[in-house]
Enzyme design. Structure first.
Site, mmCIF file in Angstrom:
data_model
loop_
_atom_site.group_PDB
_atom_site.id
_atom_site.type_symbol
_atom_site.label_atom_id
_atom_site.label_comp_id
_atom_site.label_asym_id
_atom_site.label_seq_id
_atom_site.Cartn_x
_atom_site.Cartn_y
_atom_site.Cartn_z
ATOM 1 N N GLN A 1 91.067 5.745 -71.390
ATOM 2 C CA GLN A 1 90.984 6.209 -70.004
ATOM 3 C C GLN A 1 91.972 7.314 -69.657
ATOM 4 O O GLN A 1 91.857 7.932 -68.605
ATOM 5 C CB GLN A 1 91.143 5.019 -69.054
ATOM 6 C CG GLN A 1 89.935 4.107 -69.106
ATOM 7 C CD GLN A 1 90.142 2.847 -68.310
ATOM 8 O OE1 GLN A 1 90.681 1.874 -68.839
ATOM 9 N NE2 GLN A 1 89.733 2.861 -67.065
ATOM 10 N N ASN B 1 72.056 30.667 -61.737
ATOM 11 C CA ASN B 1 71.025 30.093 -60.886
ATOM 12 C C ASN B 1 69.943 31.128 -60.575
ATOM 13 O O ASN B 1 70.218 32.169 -59.995
ATOM 14 C CB ASN B 1 71.649 29.617 -59.566
ATOM 15 C CG ASN B 1 70.596 29.043 -58.630
ATOM 16 O OD1 ASN B 1 69.993 28.011 -58.926
ATOM 17 N ND2 ASN B 1 70.350 29.707 -57.512
ATOM 18 N N GLU B 2 68.729 30.820 -60.996
ATOM 19 C CA GLU B 2 67.536 31.591 -60.623
ATOM 20 C C GLU B 2 67.610 33.075 -60.952
ATOM 21 O O GLU B 2 67.684 33.927 -60.046
ATOM 22 C CB GLU B 2 67.243 31.426 -59.135
ATOM 23 C CG GLU B 2 66.973 30.012 -58.725
ATOM 24 C CD GLU B 2 66.408 29.904 -57.316
ATOM 25 O OE1 GLU B 2 66.296 30.933 -56.634
ATOM 26 O OE2 GLU B 2 66.060 28.781 -56.912
ATOM 27 N N HIS C 1 79.434 11.661 -74.616
ATOM 28 C CA HIS C 1 79.007 12.976 -75.088
ATOM 29 C C HIS C 1 77.489 13.076 -75.206
ATOM 30 O O HIS C 1 76.897 14.101 -74.895
ATOM 31 C CB HIS C 1 79.655 13.295 -76.442
ATOM 32 C CG HIS C 1 81.143 13.385 -76.359
ATOM 33 N ND1 HIS C 1 81.956 13.448 -77.459
ATOM 34 C CD2 HIS C 1 81.975 13.403 -75.287
ATOM 35 C CE1 HIS C 1 83.231 13.502 -77.068
ATOM 36 N NE2 HIS C 1 83.255 13.477 -75.758
ATOM 37 N N GLU D 1 66.994 21.903 -57.908
ATOM 38 C CA GLU D 1 66.702 22.150 -56.487
ATOM 39 C C GLU D 1 65.247 21.808 -56.213
ATOM 40 O O GLU D 1 64.354 22.155 -57.001
ATOM 41 C CB GLU D 1 66.912 23.621 -56.115
ATOM 42 C CG GLU D 1 68.342 24.037 -55.955
ATOM 43 C CD GLU D 1 68.471 25.477 -55.472
ATOM 44 O OE1 GLU D 1 67.597 25.942 -54.720
ATOM 45 O OE2 GLU D 1 69.450 26.130 -55.873
ATOM 46 N N HIS E 1 76.009 31.479 -58.707
ATOM 47 C CA HIS E 1 74.947 31.287 -57.717
ATOM 48 C C HIS E 1 75.023 32.453 -56.719
ATOM 49 O O HIS E 1 75.264 32.273 -55.531
ATOM 50 C CB HIS E 1 75.088 29.928 -57.018
ATOM 51 C CG HIS E 1 73.863 29.501 -56.260
ATOM 52 N ND1 HIS E 1 73.308 28.251 -56.361
ATOM 53 C CD2 HIS E 1 73.072 30.155 -55.378
ATOM 54 C CE1 HIS E 1 72.240 28.159 -55.575
ATOM 55 N NE2 HIS E 1 72.084 29.308 -54.965
HETATM 56 C C1 BGC Z 1 68.341 29.040 -53.910
HETATM 57 C C2 BGC Z 1 69.180 28.485 -52.768
HETATM 58 C C3 BGC Z 1 68.389 28.596 -51.479
HETATM 59 C C4 BGC Z 1 67.144 27.764 -51.633
HETATM 60 C C5 BGC Z 1 66.277 27.675 -50.398
HETATM 61 C C6 BGC Z 1 66.917 28.555 -53.885
HETATM 62 O O1 BGC Z 1 66.074 29.491 -54.414
HETATM 63 O O2 BGC Z 1 68.953 28.748 -55.137
HETATM 64 O O3 BGC Z 1 70.388 29.183 -52.711
HETATM 65 O O4 BGC Z 1 69.152 28.206 -50.382
HETATM 66 O O5 BGC Z 1 66.355 28.325 -52.656
HETATM 67 O O6 BGC Z 1 65.685 28.875 -50.098
#
Ligand code: BGC
Length: 406
Positions: free
Chosen positions: A11, A90-91, A31, A299, A46
């Protein structure tokens, strides 16, 4: 009476593979199955690029591959002992298409048809470099997992005759990122390479507007994600529209796609249309096209204009989680689901108007008071029971506390 304070080797010590120590059962568990242990999940990028780097071209400057790697190294050094889930970017399609192509997100640049593709290439290389950095230097010490998050709507043909058009639309929208990383062959999808080359020629460009990867780069990018990070909100209908810049008026990724996309007016929902069947089809496609990768849904959510009695959001989550269950029953390896979003927040160009939160934020109060919506109670019930009760009626008079251990 003897007093002290207690602890135990595993721990507190770390150094799990130092000085000839062999693997123990907790090393193996934490892991290989990090999902069973509570810990943060961190996205490295992001969308908040330092303006100074944007002034140098941002994601269109190939030096960003090294800038992003340097930054990621700092994050691994500082937080890698505690963070076991890393998302690199992200995206990418929002960053490149909406940021550099059609000017719907910062930096609102619209050198479409060229800088958007340059951005795609640099993003894939930057992501891959950071993946290799983690894999080569940090994974054995820190034992985490790392991948990219791709956003994908479901694009459904308006009718059977538009099936090919819909498939091409999927490749242009998200296959452009998924194919180089998750397919056996790697590289940008063939349809994109061919279409952009032909259109560029017709448009009088001396070469394709789509930058190429060398074969070394194709290999470098291939396989660089431990999971398929997926953001999904809704679906669209697609029909074929051949044009040189008929509809879009200038060279662009959208124009290159040769389709028109729209939402059926009969679909329920305000800003986000409720079309859970599309999510099921998307999850099935990812399973079939990319050899059933582990999927982390990072998301999925619904927007309102506010109000605590958010029945539409509850309906959305119920139906989308149902679609996930159907995909799991058919073999999809879905391991993570994080609802978007914990609380109302700054929705980019929509400012504070669209509200995605399970918690409502009162922007007028100095404390920015957060109040759970009905959907927060509903979601808590799901997290607590791991079951989807369509008839569950949340009791909003019971205080909702995050300290209850659920
Ligand atoms: C994005 C978020 C955005 C959400 C809603 C996603 O494409 O990663 O930042 O708030 O859509 O539109």
């Amino acid at each position: 009476m003897l007093f002290g304070s207690a602890t135990a080797a595993y721990q507190v010590e770390g150094a799990w593979n130092e000085d000839g120590k062999s693997e123990n059962i907790w090393d193996r568990l934490s892991h290989q199955e990090p999902c069973v242990i509570a810990e943060p999940m961190v996205t490295l990028y992001h969308w908040d690029l330092p303006q100074k780097l944007q002034d140098l071209g941002g994601w269109t400057n190939s030096l960003i591959v090294d800038w992003f790697t340097d930054y990621s190294r700092v994050a691994f050094e500082l937080f890698g002992d505690r963070v076991k889930y890393w998302f690199t970017i992200n995206e990418p399609d929002s960053i490149c298409d909406l940021g550099y192509g059609v000017a719907k997100l910062a930096p609102l640049s619209n050198y479409s048809g060229y800088s958007d593709y340059l951005c795609s290439k640099n993003i894939l290389l930057a992501h891959a470099k950071v993946y290799h950095l983690y894999d080569d230097e940090y994974r054995s010490k820190q034992g985490g997992t790392i991948g990219i998050v791709i956003s994908a709507p479901w694009q459904e043909p308006e009718s059977e005759e538009h099936a090919e058009a819909a498939e091409e639309a999927r490749q242009f929208k998200w296959g452009i990122y998924a194919n180089p990383i998750f397919s056996k062959k790697g590289d940008f999808p063939e349809v994109i390479k061919q279409r952009v080359a032909v259109k560029s020629m017709i448009q009088g460009f001396p070469r394709s507007r789509l930058p190429e990867f060398t074969s070394k780069e194709v290999e470098f990018i291939k396989g660089t994600s431990d999971f398929f990070g997926l953001n999904h909100y809704s679906s669209a209908l697609i029909y074929r529209n051949e044009s040189v810049y008929g509809y879009y008026n200038q060279p662009s990724l959208n124009d290159d796609t040769n389709v028109i996309s729209y939402e059926d007016s009969s679909w329920e929902g305000y800003y986000i249309k409720i079309a859970p069947w599309g999510f099921y089809k998307l999850l099935t496609k990812i399973r079939e096209d990319y050899d059933n990768p582990p999927i982390f849904i990072t998301e999925n959510g619904y927007a309102t204009l506010g109000g605590l009695e958010d029945h539409d959001r509850i309906k959305y989550f119920t139906q989308y989680l149902d679609a996930i269950l159907d995909a799991i029953e058919e073999g999809s390896d879905i391991r993570v689901y994080t609802a978007w979003s914990l609380m109302d927040n700054f929705e980019w160009l929509y400012g504070y108007t669209l509200r995605f939160g399970l918690y409502e934020v009162d922007y007028e109060s100095p404390e920015r008071t957060r109040t759970p919506r009905k959907s927060a109670y509903f979601y808590k019930q799901i997290v607590r029971t791991h079951t989807l009760d369509h008839l569950y009626e949340p009791d909003m008079s019971v205080p909702l506390s995050i300290d209850e251990g659920h």
